[in-house]
Design a protein around this motif. Structure first.
Motif, PDB file in Angstrom:
ATOM      1  N   ASP A 132       0.815  -1.217   0.000  1.00  0.00           N
ATOM      2  CA  ASP A 132       0.000   0.000   0.000  1.00  0.00           C
ATOM      3  C   ASP A 132       0.849   1.267   0.000  1.00  0.00           C
ATOM      4  OD1 ASP A 132      -2.299  -1.504  -0.022  1.00  0.00           O
ATOM      5  OD2 ASP A 132      -2.645  -1.352   2.148  1.00  0.00           O
ATOM      6  N   ARG A 133       1.993   1.205   0.654  1.00  0.00           N
ATOM      7  CA  ARG A 133       2.886   2.363   0.690  1.00  0.00           C
ATOM      8  C   ARG A 133       3.378   2.698  -0.725  1.00  0.00           C
ATOM      9  NH1 ARG A 133       6.942   0.774   4.524  1.00  0.00           N
ATOM     10  NH2 ARG A 133       5.412   1.285   6.095  1.00  0.00           N
ATOM     11  N   LYS A 134       3.773   1.671  -1.458  1.00  0.00           N
ATOM     12  CA  LYS A 134       4.236   1.871  -2.835  1.00  0.00           C
ATOM     13  C   LYS A 134       3.097   2.415  -3.700  1.00  0.00           C
ATOM     14  CE  LYS A 134       6.404  -0.498  -6.708  1.00  0.00           C
ATOM     15  NZ  LYS A 134       7.064  -1.716  -7.163  1.00  0.00           N
ATOM     16  N   SER A 135       1.902   1.870  -3.538  1.00  0.00           N
ATOM     17  CA  SER A 135       0.740   2.337  -4.306  1.00  0.00           C
ATOM     18  C   SER A 135       0.410   3.786  -3.981  1.00  0.00           C
ATOM     19  CB  SER A 135      -0.481   1.465  -4.015  1.00  0.00           C
ATOM     20  OG  SER A 135      -0.249   0.141  -4.420  1.00  0.00           O
ATOM     21  N   GLY A 136       0.495   4.150  -2.700  1.00  0.00           N
ATOM     22  CA  GLY A 136       0.214   5.525  -2.292  1.00  0.00           C
ATOM     23  C   GLY A 136       1.193   6.512  -2.894  1.00  0.00           C
ATOM     24  N   VAL A 137       2.472   6.148  -2.892  1.00  0.00           N
ATOM     25  CA  VAL A 137       3.492   7.012  -3.486  1.00  0.00           C
ATOM     26  C   VAL A 137       3.269   7.128  -4.990  1.00  0.00           C
ATOM     27  CG1 VAL A 137       5.974   7.227  -3.962  1.00  0.00           C
ATOM     28  CG2 VAL A 137       5.191   6.625  -1.662  1.00  0.00           C
ATOM     29  N   ARG A 138       2.946   6.012  -5.638  1.00  0.00           N
ATOM     30  CA  ARG A 138       2.675   6.029  -7.079  1.00  0.00           C
ATOM     31  C   ARG A 138       1.487   6.947  -7.378  1.00  0.00           C
ATOM     32  NH1 ARG A 138       0.912   0.958  -8.169  1.00  0.00           N
ATOM     33  NH2 ARG A 138       3.027   0.157  -8.250  1.00  0.00           N
TER      34      ARG A 138
ATOM     35  N   ASP B 142       6.078   5.226 -10.183  1.00  0.00           N
ATOM     36  CA  ASP B 142       6.776   4.615  -9.054  1.00  0.00           C
ATOM     37  C   ASP B 142       7.982   5.451  -8.663  1.00  0.00           C
ATOM     38  OD1 ASP B 142       5.139   2.380  -8.697  1.00  0.00           O
ATOM     39  OD2 ASP B 142       6.232   1.207 -10.188  1.00  0.00           O
ATOM     40  N   TYR B 143       8.272   5.500  -7.371  1.00  0.00           N
ATOM     41  CA  TYR B 143       9.503   6.137  -6.907  1.00  0.00           C
ATOM     42  C   TYR B 143      10.654   5.223  -7.316  1.00  0.00           C
ATOM     43  CZ  TYR B 143      12.522   9.064  -4.100  1.00  0.00           C
ATOM     44  OH  TYR B 143      13.508   9.941  -3.699  1.00  0.00           O
ATOM     45  N   PRO B 144      11.787   5.777  -7.757  1.00  0.00           N
ATOM     46  CA  PRO B 144      12.861   4.939  -8.308  1.00  0.00           C
ATOM     47  C   PRO B 144      13.677   4.148  -7.281  1.00  0.00           C
ATOM     48  CG  PRO B 144      13.496   7.234  -8.371  1.00  0.00           C
ATOM     49  CD  PRO B 144      12.063   7.194  -7.918  1.00  0.00           C
ATOM     50  N   ALA B 145      13.271   4.124  -6.029  1.00  0.00           N
ATOM     51  CA  ALA B 145      13.995   3.354  -5.017  1.00  0.00           C
ATOM     52  C   ALA B 145      13.037   2.369  -4.346  1.00  0.00           C
ATOM     53  CB  ALA B 145      14.585   4.293  -3.963  1.00  0.00           C
ATOM     54  N   LEU B 146      13.583   1.290  -3.826  1.00  0.00           N
ATOM     55  CA  LEU B 146      12.774   0.304  -3.109  1.00  0.00           C
ATOM     56  C   LEU B 146      12.649   0.637  -1.630  1.00  0.00           C
ATOM     57  CD1 LEU B 146      14.151  -2.963  -4.731  1.00  0.00           C
ATOM     58  CD2 LEU B 146      11.981  -1.801  -5.195  1.00  0.00           C
TER      59      LEU B 146
ATOM     60  N   GLU C  42      12.870  14.118  -7.312  1.00  0.00           N
ATOM     61  CA  GLU C  42      11.880  14.008  -8.373  1.00  0.00           C
ATOM     62  C   GLU C  42      12.428  14.751  -9.585  1.00  0.00           C
ATOM     63  OE1 GLU C  42       9.663  12.289  -9.325  1.00  0.00           O
ATOM     64  OE2 GLU C  42       7.837  13.237  -9.962  1.00  0.00           O
ATOM     65  N   ILE C  43      12.085  14.252 -10.758  1.00  0.00           N
ATOM     66  CA  ILE C  43      12.507  14.891 -11.996  1.00  0.00           C
ATOM     67  C   ILE C  43      11.708  16.177 -12.174  1.00  0.00           C
ATOM     68  CG2 ILE C  43      12.626  14.662 -14.516  1.00  0.00           C
ATOM     69  CD1 ILE C  43      14.527  12.760 -13.110  1.00  0.00           C
TER      70      ILE C  43
ATOM     71  N   GLN D  46       5.711  21.607  -9.835  1.00  0.00           N
ATOM     72  CA  GLN D  46       4.949  20.372  -9.672  1.00  0.00           C
ATOM     73  C   GLN D  46       5.775  19.309  -8.956  1.00  0.00           C
ATOM     74  OE1 GLN D  46       3.717  19.433 -13.668  1.00  0.00           O
ATOM     75  NE2 GLN D  46       2.055  20.935 -13.636  1.00  0.00           N
ATOM     76  N   ALA D  47       7.059  19.212  -9.279  1.00  0.00           N
ATOM     77  CA  ALA D  47       7.932  18.222  -8.642  1.00  0.00           C
ATOM     78  C   ALA D  47       8.017  18.473  -7.142  1.00  0.00           C
ATOM     79  CB  ALA D  47       9.324  18.257  -9.274  1.00  0.00           C
ATOM     80  N   LEU D  48       8.229  19.723  -6.722  1.00  0.00           N
ATOM     81  CA  LEU D  48       8.329  20.022  -5.303  1.00  0.00           C
ATOM     82  C   LEU D  48       7.005  19.797  -4.591  1.00  0.00           C
ATOM     83  CD1 LEU D  48      11.061  21.195  -6.189  1.00  0.00           C
ATOM     84  CD2 LEU D  48      10.660  23.037  -4.567  1.00  0.00           C
ATOM     85  N   THR D  49       5.910  20.143  -5.244  1.00  0.00           N
ATOM     86  CA  THR D  49       4.593  19.949  -4.639  1.00  0.00           C
ATOM     87  C   THR D  49       4.314  18.457  -4.437  1.00  0.00           C
ATOM     88  OG1 THR D  49       3.828  21.994  -5.668  1.00  0.00           O
ATOM     89  CG2 THR D  49       2.138  20.478  -4.899  1.00  0.00           C
ATOM     90  N   LYS D  50       4.664  17.651  -5.414  1.00  0.00           N
ATOM     91  CA  LYS D  50       4.483  16.199  -5.293  1.00  0.00           C
ATOM     92  C   LYS D  50       5.350  15.639  -4.172  1.00  0.00           C
ATOM     93  CE  LYS D  50       3.396  15.294 -10.161  1.00  0.00           C
ATOM     94  NZ  LYS D  50       3.906  14.634 -11.391  1.00  0.00           N
ATOM     95  N   LEU D  51       6.609  16.084  -4.100  1.00  0.00           N
ATOM     96  CA  LEU D  51       7.500  15.578  -3.054  1.00  0.00           C
ATOM     97  C   LEU D  51       7.017  15.963  -1.660  1.00  0.00           C
ATOM     98  CD1 LEU D  51      11.066  16.029  -4.578  1.00  0.00           C
ATOM     99  CD2 LEU D  51       9.748  13.922  -4.307  1.00  0.00           C
ATOM    100  N   ALA D  52       6.452  17.150  -1.526  1.00  0.00           N
ATOM    101  CA  ALA D  52       5.901  17.558  -0.233  1.00  0.00           C
ATOM    102  C   ALA D  52       4.779  16.606   0.172  1.00  0.00           C
ATOM    103  CB  ALA D  52       5.390  18.997  -0.304  1.00  0.00           C
ATOM    104  N   ALA D  53       3.899  16.277  -0.766  1.00  0.00           N
ATOM    105  CA  ALA D  53       2.792  15.354  -0.481  1.00  0.00           C
ATOM    106  C   ALA D  53       3.318  13.962  -0.152  1.00  0.00           C
ATOM    107  CB  ALA D  53       1.830  15.312  -1.668  1.00  0.00           C
ATOM    108  N   VAL D  54       4.322  13.499  -0.887  1.00  0.00           N
ATOM    109  CA  VAL D  54       4.901  12.178  -0.630  1.00  0.00           C
ATOM    110  C   VAL D  54       5.526  12.131   0.763  1.00  0.00           C
ATOM    111  CG1 VAL D  54       6.788  10.609  -1.302  1.00  0.00           C
ATOM    112  CG2 VAL D  54       5.235  11.520  -3.037  1.00  0.00           C
ATOM    113  N   ALA D  55       6.271  13.161   1.144  1.00  0.00           N
ATOM    114  CA  ALA D  55       6.898  13.184   2.470  1.00  0.00           C
ATOM    115  C   ALA D  55       5.836  13.149   3.573  1.00  0.00           C
ATOM    116  CB  ALA D  55       7.786  14.418   2.612  1.00  0.00           C
ATOM    117  N   LEU D  56       4.768  13.910   3.407  1.00  0.00           N
ATOM    118  CA  LEU D  56       3.688  13.894   4.405  1.00  0.00           C
ATOM    119  C   LEU D  56       3.027  12.519   4.480  1.00  0.00           C
ATOM    120  CD1 LEU D  56       2.250  17.422   3.637  1.00  0.00           C
ATOM    121  CD2 LEU D  56       3.151  16.674   5.868  1.00  0.00           C
TER     122      LEU D  56
END
Length: 177
Positions: A54-60, A66-70, A87-88, A155-165
């Protein structure tokens, strides 16, 4: 004369095959400096968070890929966590440090910016918009103003902020773990 023309032709042909001008990365803060600042000069040992299920799905869902790391390292102490994510932007990765305290962003900094344009996303005038942001479903609960010419970096920074939260809420750090 004939040899000179041949050499000149080869040089011109090889110049066409070379990649476009490479811009040096702008390093605004190193990871150790970021962690020292996040934890007042005494960062805790990192913890590993596996990106699976679920964590991987949420990040996706948040990133659109997908995030490029496991697995990811993060640092946690007293309900404060620090995340270093990438993020690119348009073509190249942007390295961002995000500090979360009690479920909301306390600081977001561009650590390394590699793109040729859009570096304005590294300025406090832009990054301060993320302070106190929380996750509301799959989006931040604050509106982030864009920057002309830096749409993909914004957009990259906004996505990363959401992913970190999202990852913070799933890590247990917010519960004092």
């Amino acid at each position: 004369m004939r040899v000179t023309r041949r050499i000149l032709s080869l040089l011109m042909a090889s110049a066409v095959l070379l990649p476009a001008t490479v811009f040096p990365a702008s390093v605004y803060e190193t990871q150790p400096e970021f962690l020292d600042r996040a934890f007042s000069g005494s960062p805790p040992k990192p913890t590993v968070l596996w990106l699976s299920g679920d964590r991987k799905s949420g990040v996706r869902q948040l990133l659109g890929h997908d995030y490029p790391a496991l697995r990811l390292r993060y640092w946690c102490r007293d309900r404060r966590s620090a995340w270093v994510l990438e993020e690119i932007g348009k073509d190249l990765p942007i390295t961002v440090g995000i500090i979360i305290d009690r479920g909301s962003i306390r600081d977001l900094r561009v650590l390394t910016y590699r793109e040729s344009r859009g570096g304005e996303v590294a300025t406090p005038a832009f990054t301060d918009q993320f302070i106190d942001a929380s996750l509301d479903g799959e989006a931040l609960d604050v509106q982030i103003d864009g920057i002309s010419g830096a749409t993909l970096s914004v957009q990259a920074l906004t996505k990363l902020a959401a992913v970190a939260l999202f990852l913070n809420s799933d890590s247990g750090c917010d519960n004092g773990a």
